[in-house]
Scaffold this motif. Structure first.
Motif, PDB file in Angstrom:
ATOM      1  N   UNK A 157      -0.205  -6.341   1.195  1.00 34.38           N
ATOM      2  CA  UNK A 157       0.558  -5.181   1.674  1.00 34.38           C
ATOM      3  C   UNK A 157       0.770  -5.157   3.174  1.00 34.38           C
ATOM      4  N   UNK A 158      -0.171  -5.661   3.911  1.00 37.65           N
ATOM      5  CA  UNK A 158      -0.091  -5.586   5.376  1.00 37.65           C
ATOM      6  C   UNK A 158      -0.268  -6.971   5.969  1.00 37.65           C
ATOM      7  N   UNK A 159       0.582  -7.890   5.603  1.00 32.37           N
ATOM      8  CA  UNK A 159       0.371  -9.265   6.076  1.00 32.37           C
ATOM      9  C   UNK A 159       0.384  -9.338   7.605  1.00 32.37           C
ATOM     10  N   UNK A 203     -24.080  -5.351  -1.498  1.00 35.54           N
ATOM     11  CA  UNK A 203     -24.214  -5.242  -2.954  1.00 35.54           C
ATOM     12  C   UNK A 203     -22.872  -4.890  -3.608  1.00 35.54           C
ATOM     13  N   UNK A 204     -21.889  -4.448  -2.813  1.00 32.70           N
ATOM     14  CA  UNK A 204     -20.547  -4.205  -3.376  1.00 32.70           C
ATOM     15  C   UNK A 204     -19.527  -5.146  -2.707  1.00 32.70           C
ATOM     16  N   UNK A 205     -19.999  -6.334  -2.427  1.00 35.50           N
ATOM     17  CA  UNK A 205     -19.170  -7.290  -1.694  1.00 35.50           C
ATOM     18  C   UNK A 205     -17.817  -7.525  -2.371  1.00 35.50           C
ATOM     19  N   UNK A 206     -17.799  -7.510  -3.713  1.00 37.21           N
ATOM     20  CA  UNK A 206     -16.530  -7.803  -4.406  1.00 37.21           C
ATOM     21  C   UNK A 206     -15.464  -6.757  -4.069  1.00 37.21           C
ATOM     22  N   UNK A 207     -15.900  -5.532  -3.733  1.00 41.88           N
ATOM     23  CA  UNK A 207     -14.923  -4.493  -3.352  1.00 41.88           C
ATOM     24  C   UNK A 207     -14.259  -4.869  -2.021  1.00 41.88           C
ATOM     25  N   UNK A 208     -15.044  -5.474  -1.155  1.00 44.85           N
ATOM     26  CA  UNK A 208     -14.475  -5.862   0.151  1.00 44.85           C
ATOM     27  C   UNK A 208     -13.452  -6.979  -0.068  1.00 44.85           C
ATOM     28  N   UNK A 218      -7.806  -8.757  -0.255  1.00 44.63           N
ATOM     29  CA  UNK A 218      -6.674  -9.367  -0.977  1.00 44.63           C
ATOM     30  C   UNK A 218      -5.482  -8.401  -0.951  1.00 44.63           C
ATOM     31  N   UNK A 219      -5.764  -7.105  -1.143  1.00 47.49           N
ATOM     32  CA  UNK A 219      -4.672  -6.107  -1.103  1.00 47.49           C
ATOM     33  C   UNK A 219      -4.070  -6.039   0.292  1.00 47.49           C
ATOM     34  N   UNK A 232       0.834  -1.193   0.000  1.00 45.61           N
ATOM     35  CA  UNK A 232       0.000   0.000   0.000  1.00 45.61           C
ATOM     36  C   UNK A 232       0.879   1.258   0.000  1.00 45.61           C
ATOM     37  N   UNK A 233       0.440   2.185  -0.763  1.00 46.28           N
ATOM     38  CA  UNK A 233       1.215   3.397  -0.967  1.00 46.28           C
ATOM     39  C   UNK A 233       1.266   4.228   0.320  1.00 46.28           C
TER      40      UNK A 233
END
Ligand SMILES: CC(C)[C@H](C(=O)O)[C@@H](O)C(=O)O
Ligand code: SF4
Length: 780
Positions: free
Chosen positions: A755-757, A740-745, A750-751, A1-2
């Protein structure tokens, strides 16, 4: 993450921008954004209805691994938790408390959420264990259905309290739909606190300076060398009371002290799990030079003395060398003078009285504000400094120490602090919220006066008719031994020396590596089956959380309301006033009509007494059938996050409240339940309240955004945020919208994993933490 931000930003801006999962309108900073929640703490009082809603909608908990539950508010603090014959039904005798406790156990079992029961050494006040376990990390977003979640901002996390509907939202989606708060900085000048002055005194002083609504709508960052000089635990005390300053959250930029505090704690990543990466990232977490603040306050620390409250709001405080104010001191604000008069009557005090002349009956050393190991060391140090003869609890005084967690208790016992307290005549209890809120029966009797290290001195908070003076741990000890409020500054210096001796003598100053090892076995595997087969008959569970989508939508929809409006002519109406603590013990969302303003409407004990207080406006005609409430004082709904306050309004029949300003959490809770809150200037509220007093009817129309008083030509316009207006008119369900925007979550998760394991690895509840040494020494 930036991590490179373009223009100077604040710490809050940074954390916020890294957690935006989905932004439906990037051009408008004011629209709610979908924000990822890294950590969720759960307790027994604010969660039953959330789980109920989740199960009845056939949903599951999205991230049990990022959630941690414990019971703290209702649990007795008496001995007997660790006996082999332990039975929940014997230990938690009070049926409604037991029902909430067992509901939590049932829900964590069903969801797989890690859980510390009261037979686990790691149990404690949710905000204490969140830090102690290393569950909350810098840069994370953390929530809990409890207003004092702000405590955990001390780690440089964005940590804030939410209501029960939002708890359900987080359980289901691991996100929240949030509107960004404003940035506020409190700059504390000088390098360190004056001797004998603690961060508790400092935060009380700040609240007096800015008022209990001073931080409303803001996230406060505490900055300056004094803050850097404070230990992490002292910072927790400050951040804890940010909610008493009206703020959504309080935070402190992480530094080397934060990292050292976290190192080795159970939930903190090990080296191989990304500890070094995490620390590198934490170093970037600070407000940039030139960052813009919507509000800035400078505090001169030289002016701060040990500070004590005299009234029933945390802002009602003075230095210990001061006097109780007189109603006549407020000639330029007669309504304030009137308020002070009533407060003094309740507190049994005379205006002009010296603070040091006030006699005390009970001392409570505990709560999420001041129950950590450092608080107990300071208090024990003062006792030692007094010596064996003087360091004794005054005759007739009852003084109790309630450690914030089982780990604090264990550490204190290893250091011999329990012996010091008990020798002096203090009771040494099991951990929990205890007398801070009195839900477990640890209460004041009517007229009793308590020096308490907690954070809320509201009327009746510690027991009906109880009188609370908020103090620091050192001041609490002073009160315990002298039987009155006393300036302990000189003793603190001596106490500090003694404290060092105790710690060195017993175990060295480091965090004992064995502290978290071998906790008592996880009880999830050996729960009393009786809880599950025979539901407790005190359960008031209803299908209030909705059995089908239509009824849920209907209960959230608001278009207009027409009817009697009840005037409430008070400032700072907190949610303890709207629903007193003893009435928070139900498992459902209905049946709260009697709870509304219960202590004002009914005489004495709300549990048993039915006699009405006929003077109180809601008991008079025509206000018994009010549908609208008009308050002409600021900060309506401040304090605790209890959504019960909104359920009570609705159950009474009130679906619209008009006031000059509202507490942040209450605002969101109302929106979630289809209760319209209208903000109007104070003089307009006064005009409307005066009209309401005549008993005249009123119409509040959200479609036209107008208020009409029947029989009058005048129309009052108001504005509701377009997004909120739309939600109310349509009765939209936030969880449906988010799913309804579950794919964004999923994309965000995944990011985050990439980035922040180090934020992922929290599932370590194998019941037997081993000593872990993390990393080498760190360059800051
Ligand atoms: C019960 C809970 C919702 C409440 C809070 O939110 O603060 C409690 O902790 C309190 O201190 O009043
Ligand atoms: S303020 Fe009191 S009741 Fe609320 S969480 Fe803290 S200790 Fe518990």
């Amino acid at each position: 993450m930036d991590t490179h931000d373009r223009e100077p930003t604040t710490l809050y801006d940074k954390i916020w921008s890294k957690h935006v999962v989905y932004d439906p309108d990037p051009a408008d900073a004011n629209t709610p954004k979908l924000i990822y929640i890294d950590r969720h703490l759960v307790h027994e009082v604010s969660s039953p209805q959330a789980f109920d809603g989740l199960w009845s909608a056939n949903r599951s908990v999205r991230r049990p691994d990022c959630t941690l539950a414990t019971a703290d508010h209702n649990v007795p603090t008496s001995p007997g938790r660790f006996t082999s014959s332990f039975q929940t039904s014997e230990y938690i005798k009070e049926p409604a408390s037991r029902a909430q406790y067992t509901a939590l156990e049932k829900n964590v079992r069903k969801s797989g959420i890690p859980y510390f029961s009261l037979r686990d050494t790691r149990q404690g006040i949710v905000h204490v264990i969140g830090g102690e376990q290393g569950f909350i990390l810098p840069g994370a977003v953390a929530v809990c259905g409890d207003s004092h979640t702000s405590t955990l901002g001390a780690f440089g996390a964005l940590a804030f309290g939410i209501g029960t509907s939002e708890v359900e939202h987080v359980l289901a989606t691991q996100t929240l739909r949030l509107r960004k708060s404003k940035n506020m900085r409190i700059l504390i000048r000088s390098t360190h606190l004056p001797l004998g002055v603690t961060s508790k005194d400092l935060i009380l002083h700040i609240i007096r300076t800015i008022g209990t609504a001073g931080g409303t709508g803001h996230v406060i960052e505490y900055a300056g060398d004094v803050v850097k000089s404070l230990s992490v635990e002292a910072r927790m005390t400050m951040c804890n009371m940010s909610i008493e300053a009206g703020a959504r959250a309080g935070l402190v930029a992480p530094d080397e002290k934060t990292v050292e505090y976290l190192r080795g704690r159970p939930f903190v990543p090990r080296v191989e799990e990304g500890w070094d990466e995490a620390v590198e990232y934490w170093k970037t977490l600070r407000s940039d030079e030139g960052a813009k603040w919507d509000k800035e306050v400078v505090i001169d620390v030289e002016e701060v003395e040990p500070t004590v409250t005299w009234g029933t709001s945390p802002e009602d405080n003075v230095p210990i060398s001061g006097n109780v104010p007189r109603p006549g001191d407020f000639l330029n604000d007669p309504s304030k003078g009137e308020g002070v008069k009533k407060t003094l009557e309740y507190m049994g005090l005379k205006g002009g009285e010296k603070m040091v002349d006030i006699k005390i009956d009970k001392v409570f050393l505990g709560s999420c504000t001041n129950s950590r190991i450092e608080d107990l060391r300071t208090a024990a140090g003062v006792l030692l400094a007094l010596g064996a003869e003087k360091g004794k609890v005054a005759e007739g005084m009852r003084a109790m120490v309630v450690p914030g967690s089982g780990i604090v208790k264990r550490q204190a016992e290893a250091e011999g602090l329990d012996v010091i307290f008990q020798r002096a005549g203090f009771e040494w209890r099991e951990p929990g919220c205890s007398m801070c809120i009195g839900l477990n029966g640890d209460q004041l009797s009517s007229g009793e006066r308590c020096a308490s290290t907690s954070n809320r001195n509201f009327k009746d908070r510690q027991g009906t008719g109880g009188r609370t003076h908020l103090v620091s741990p050192a001041m609490a000890v002073g009160a315990a031994v002298t039987g009155r409020l006393v300036d302990v500054r000189n003793l603190v210096k001596l106490g500090k020396e003694k404290e060092k001796e105790i710690i060195k003598g017993k175990m060295g100053t480091d965090l004992p590596a064995t502290l978290f090892d071998d906790p008592s076995p996880m009880p999830v595997d050996n729960l009393d089956e009786e809880h599950f087969s025979k539901p407790d008959d005190t359960s008031t569970a209803t299908s209030g959380s909705g059995s089908n989508a239509d009824s849920r939508r209907d209960s959230r929809r608001f278009t207009s309301v027409h009817g009697v409006a009840v005037p409430i002519r008070m400032e700072n109406v907190d949610t303890d006033m709207l629903v007193p603590a003893p009435l928070l013990k139900g498992l459902g969302k209905s049946g709260f009509a009697r709870a509304l303003f219960n202590r004002f409407r009914f005489k004495t004990n709300p549990d048993t007494n039915k006699e009405e207080e006929l003077d109180f406006v809601l008991n008079r005609e025509p206000f018994r059938r009010a549908k609208i409430m008009i308050c002409d004082g600021r900060n309506f709904g401040c304090g605790s996050s209890r959504e019960h306050a909104v359920w009570a309004l609705k159950d009474f029949g009130i679906t619209c409240v008009i006031a000059p300003s509202f507490g942040d959490i209450f605002f969101n809770n109302s929106l979630q339940n289809g209760v319209l809150l209208v903000v109007l200037p104070q003089f307009t509220c006064e005009e409307l309240a005066t009209y309401a007093e005549t008993g005249g009817e009123m119409e509040v129309d959200l479609v036209k955004e107008e208020i009409r008083c029947l029989g009058q030509d005048k129309v009052f316009s108001f504005k509701v945020d377009p997004n909120n207006r739309d939600r109310l008119l349509k009765g939209l369900d936030d969880i449906d919208l988010t799913l309804s925007v579950e794919e964004k979550i999923s994309e965000y998760e995944a990011r985050r994993k990439e980035g922040w394991r180090w934020l992922e690895l929290v599932s370590r509840l194998d019941g037997n933490f081993k000593k872990r040494v993390i990393g080498g020494s760190m360059e800051w």
